[in-house]
Design a protein around this motif. Structure first.
Motif, short mmCIF file in Angstrom:
data_model
loop_
_atom_site.label_atom_id
_atom_site.label_comp_id
_atom_site.label_asym_id
_atom_site.label_seq_id
_atom_site.Cartn_x
_atom_site.Cartn_y
_atom_site.Cartn_z
N GLU A 13 33.16 -0.49 0.29
CA GLU A 13 32.56 -1.68 0.88
C GLU A 13 32.25 -1.45 2.37
N LYS A 14 33.18 -0.79 3.07
CA LYS A 14 32.97 -0.49 4.48
C LYS A 14 31.80 0.49 4.66
N GLY A 15 31.80 1.54 3.81
CA GLY A 15 30.73 2.54 3.90
C GLY A 15 29.37 1.97 3.56
N LYS A 16 29.34 1.11 2.53
CA LYS A 16 28.07 0.50 2.12
C LYS A 16 27.52 -0.40 3.23
N ALA A 17 28.43 -1.18 3.86
CA ALA A 17 28.00 -2.06 4.95
C ALA A 17 27.48 -1.26 6.15
N TRP A 18 28.19 -0.15 6.46
CA TRP A 18 27.78 0.69 7.59
C TRP A 18 26.42 1.34 7.31
N LEU A 19 26.22 1.85 6.10
CA LEU A 19 24.95 2.49 5.76
C LEU A 19 23.79 1.50 5.77
N PHE B 105 19.68 1.98 -4.10
CA PHE B 105 20.40 2.82 -5.05
C PHE B 105 21.01 4.03 -4.33
N ALA B 106 20.26 4.60 -3.39
CA ALA B 106 20.73 5.78 -2.65
C ALA B 106 21.95 5.45 -1.79
N ILE B 107 21.95 4.27 -1.19
CA ILE B 107 23.08 3.85 -0.33
C ILE B 107 24.34 3.67 -1.16
N THR B 108 24.24 2.98 -2.29
CA THR B 108 25.42 2.77 -3.14
C THR B 108 25.91 4.10 -3.72
N PHE B 109 24.97 4.99 -4.06
CA PHE B 109 25.33 6.30 -4.60
C PHE B 109 26.10 7.11 -3.56
N MET B 110 25.59 7.12 -2.32
CA MET B 110 26.24 7.87 -1.25
C MET B 110 27.61 7.30 -0.90
N ALA B 111 27.67 5.97 -0.79
CA ALA B 111 28.95 5.31 -0.45
C ALA B 111 29.98 5.55 -1.56
N GLY B 112 29.55 5.50 -2.82
CA GLY B 112 30.45 5.75 -3.94
C GLY B 112 30.98 7.16 -3.96
N ALA B 113 30.11 8.14 -3.70
CA ALA B 113 30.52 9.55 -3.70
C ALA B 113 31.51 9.84 -2.59
#
Length: 353
Positions: free
Chosen positions: A219-225, A236-244
């Motif tokens: 959640e923190k990474g997704k918000a920052w991105l 889709f790319a943001i959620t993929f990157m944050a998830g990885a």
């Protein structure tokens, strides 16, 4: 704070059934994507050291670990098919060429039976808990993903643990459903209800910290991105990157618990297969001490790279497809609401003569 809130689909905008559908789709796609990696890994293991009858190994479809018991001494089982592989890439090429592409998904259907329900429970519970806790925690809402992730994982592990035990017993002893029910009732009578959750503790030691760290960092990474790329809704790319990234971090931190849990899973499965008393199996603490005594502290971090290679893409694919599904249903519901609002006004217009 505002960027974090705006970067997620509000839970109230989609129904629990739609959440379950999105998580179910994500679970199937993740399993299809990650399973070949584990099939190749197990085939390489079987080539290096034989799998005798009663031997157990852990099979993963990217979502859940499943203890598998070798059924016979022949080479007919998918995990014992003969092959001469020099490495991972060579194994991929030869399996496809000799056995066909479908062989890369060997053993998948039985694991999906439990992996999909467990994932649906886990993700739906997480979203529902987030929705409730955000209203109650107020200024401390930043820690909601941490708490919701931990509670959701406890719930899904508690529901699935007895089913996994039953599946292992059926596979190892070739029991009919009538025989299985008799064995279960006998175990309940002699050892109590706790016998159905054997191995539950080690599972929680690994999965709960992983889940808490994963969701908090995701959640923190997704918000920052979202803030970095100046977009209100995550792509889709943001959620993929944050998830990885969040999956990689959590998998490294919880690796010692994963090593202990895997060792204990295999031991319990083999003890059950040869019908020894479960008291022979050591506790989590004793397994950890034995690993350190045999291999040193580094033994607790064995399999670092394979776990990272498997967990990172699995987390990325699962969360990005889940978020994509939620966003799809969110748009669908908004469109449906607009159509519903327009209908009364068009029907109330007087007819022209």
């Amino acid at each position: 704070m505002s960027s974090q809130k705006s970067s997620s689909v509000p839970t109230k905008d989609i129904t629990p059934v739609q959440q379950m559908t999105a998580s179910c789709s994500g679970a199937v796609i993740t399993s299809l994507f990650v399973t070949p990696l584990d099939v190749v890994k197990i085939r390489l293991q079987a080539q290096n050291s034989s799998f005798p009858k009663g031997k157990c190994f852990v099979y993963c479809n990217g979502l859940m670990d499943h203890i598998c018991v070798c059924e016979n001494g022949s080479s007919k089982a998918w995990y014992k098919t003969p092959g001469c592989f020099t490495g991972t890439l060579d194994a991929f090429i030869k399996i496809i060429h000799v056995e066909g592409v479908r062989s890369l998904w060997s053993g998948l259907p039985p694991t999906l039976v439990m992996a999909v329900p467990a994932t649906v429970i886990y993700f739906t519970c997480y979203d529902q808990l987030c929705s409730v806790l955000k209203h109650r925690m107020g200024d401390r809402s930043d820690y909601v993903p941490l708490l919701a992730g931990a509670i959701a994982r406890v719930g899904s592990a508690t529901v699935i643990s007895p089913l996994e035990l039953v599946r292992t017993k059926m596979q190892s002893e070739k029991l009919s459903y009538r025989e299985l029910s008799a064995v279960i009732w006998s175990a309940l009578h002699n050892k109590g209800w706790r016998s159905l959750w054997r191995g539950w503790g080690p599972t929680l030691l690994r999965d709960v910290p992983f889940s808490a760290m994963y969701w908090f960092n995701y959640e923190k990474g997704k918000a920052w991105l979202c803030q970095y790329y100046n977009c209100s809704d995550p792509t889709f790319a943001i959620t993929f990157m944050a998830g990885a990234l969040s999956g990689s971090f959590a998998s490294v931190i919880t690796l010692p618990f994963d090593v202990v849990k895997t060792r204990r899973q295999v031991e319990l499965g083999e003890l059950q297969t040869i019908k020894l008393s479960t008291q022979v199996s050591s506790s989590t603490y004793h397994v950890m001490k034995r690993i350190v005594a045999e291999n040193g502290v580094s033994g607790l971090f064995a399999g670092f790279l394979p776990r990272l290679i498997k967990v990172a893409p699995a987390c990325a694919v699962m969360i990005s497809t889940y978020e994509f599904g939620k966003a799809f249903f969110h748009r669908y519901n908004q469109k449906k609401q607009r159509v519903t609002k327009l209908q009364p006004s068009t029907s109330s217009r007087p007819e022209k003569h």
